[in-house]
Write an enzyme that holds these catalytic residues in place. Structure first.
Site, PDB file in Angstrom:
ATOM      1  N   LYS A 231       0.819  -1.210   0.000  1.00 13.46           N
ATOM      2  CA  LYS A 231       0.000   0.000   0.000  1.00 13.46           C
ATOM      3  C   LYS A 231       0.857   1.266   0.000  1.00 13.46           C
ATOM      4  O   LYS A 231       2.065   1.235   0.222  1.00 13.46           O
ATOM      5  CB  LYS A 231      -0.936   0.000   1.211  1.00 13.46           C
ATOM      6  CG  LYS A 231      -2.088  -0.976   1.094  1.00 13.46           C
ATOM      7  CD  LYS A 231      -3.021  -0.873   2.286  1.00 13.46           C
ATOM      8  CE  LYS A 231      -4.238  -1.789   2.133  1.00 13.46           C
ATOM      9  NZ  LYS A 231      -5.135  -1.735   3.310  1.00 13.46           N
ATOM     10  N   ARG A 265      -3.340  -9.994   5.814  1.00 16.92           N
ATOM     11  CA  ARG A 265      -3.966 -10.021   4.489  1.00 16.92           C
ATOM     12  C   ARG A 265      -2.935  -9.508   3.481  1.00 16.92           C
ATOM     13  O   ARG A 265      -2.534  -8.340   3.537  1.00 16.92           O
ATOM     14  CB  ARG A 265      -5.224  -9.155   4.481  1.00 16.92           C
ATOM     15  CG  ARG A 265      -5.998  -9.199   3.162  1.00 16.92           C
ATOM     16  CD  ARG A 265      -7.268  -8.353   3.247  1.00 16.92           C
ATOM     17  NE  ARG A 265      -8.031  -8.414   2.007  1.00 16.92           N
ATOM     18  CZ  ARG A 265      -7.846  -7.591   0.966  1.00 16.92           C
ATOM     19  NH1 ARG A 265      -6.913  -6.657   1.030  1.00 16.92           N
ATOM     20  NH2 ARG A 265      -8.581  -7.714  -0.121  1.00 16.92           N
TER      21      ARG A 265
END
Length: 285
Positions: A231, A265
């Site tokens: 991210k 995740r």
């Protein structure tokens, strides 16, 4: 309530009679069925590609396969419920048939999509909005009685990064979960996982402040899921691109595990499993 060595935390979840043991941290592999996911290398094209990728993830040690057909990246295009279902259901049916022991999670904020995916064979609902984007979601989860991942987010994927502000970030996130948990408890929902929502309605500074104080969320005595994988909270600090962000992701995963995270995740299963293995060895030399 089951216990682990970190806290008196719930670590055994029940999905349609299948028990999910989170006494040790586990990996949730990301299976993107969207053409516009922020990480291009993770995009899946069709059922055959999904099966091949799932097999790879399972061989590398993933416990969960998280299937999403609606891109939640900032500014993502909104798609219809029918389009989301058309992408999801055939893949869910194929994966659960080919790999009957796998736990399939459905990444959706829509109650109808969640219900039809569970009926197609999925086991977990992963809702980025914690019921805020579909008023029927909580009742649907209560009816289905499957584990529910609820994430902290403000706004929608289309506007969540438009100047997000907080007076006290950690306190507001904690209050958000407290209020949601009270509603879910009254509805009889028993198996809940909380996700702090890194990268959702948060600046880079917000993300790191939340990670720094993440152990405060252990007070809920529920499994915590984190998602840092490639991210912008990695790439903007390291000044690189998502394709080069695996090492940074591993650093953040390590920090989260030390603070009590139970599910990572990720796009990269092998590396996340290695991270968990080493952290567990540090705790149990």
């Amino acid at each position: 309530m089951a216990k682990d060595t970190f806290l008196n935390r719930k670590v055994i979840l029940n999905s349609k009679g299948k028990l999910i043991d989170l006494s040790s941290p586990a990996v949730m592999a990301i299976l993107n069925l969207t053409p516009d996911s922020f990480y291009a290398n993770s995009r899946i094209k069709g059922v055959d590609d999904a099966l091949k990728t799932t097999e790879k993830f399972l061989n590398e040690g993933a416990k969960f396969i998280d299937i999403g057909a609606y891109s939640s990246r900032p500014g993502a295009v909104d798609i219809s419920i029918d389009e989301e279902l058309n992408r999801l259901v055939p893949v869910v049916e194929a994966i659960t048939k080919e790999f009957p022991d796998v736990f399939v999670s459905i990444d959706t904020f829509r109650a109808k999509v969640a219900e039809e995916s569970i009926l197609a064979g999925a086991h977990i609902i992963n809702d980025i909005s914690a019921g805020n984007l579909d008023e029927k979601m909580f009742q649907t989860v209560a009816k289905l009685q499957v584990p529910y991942v609820m994430m902290h987010m403000k706004g929608t994927p289309q506007n969540m990064q438009e100047n997000p502000t907080y007076h006290n970030l950690v306190e507001e996130v904690s209050t958000y979960f407290s209020e949601k948990l009270a509603v879910l408890s009254n509805l009889g929902v028993k198996d809940i996982i909380i996700d702090p929502g890194f990268g959702f309605a948060k600046t880079i500074s917000h993300n790191y402040e939340l990670l720094q104080n993440m152990e405060r969320l252990n007070s809920f005595e529920l499994p915590i899921l984190v998602g840092f994988s490639r991210k912008s909270m990695v790439t903007k600090v390291l000044n690189n691109k998502s394709v080069d962000a695996l090492n940074g992701t591993t650093v953040l995963n390590t920090s989260a595990l030390l603070k009590g995270a139970k599910i990572l995740r990720v796009h990269d299963v092998k590396e996340a499993i290695e991270c968990i293995t080493l952290i567990e060895r540090i705790k149990n030399p």
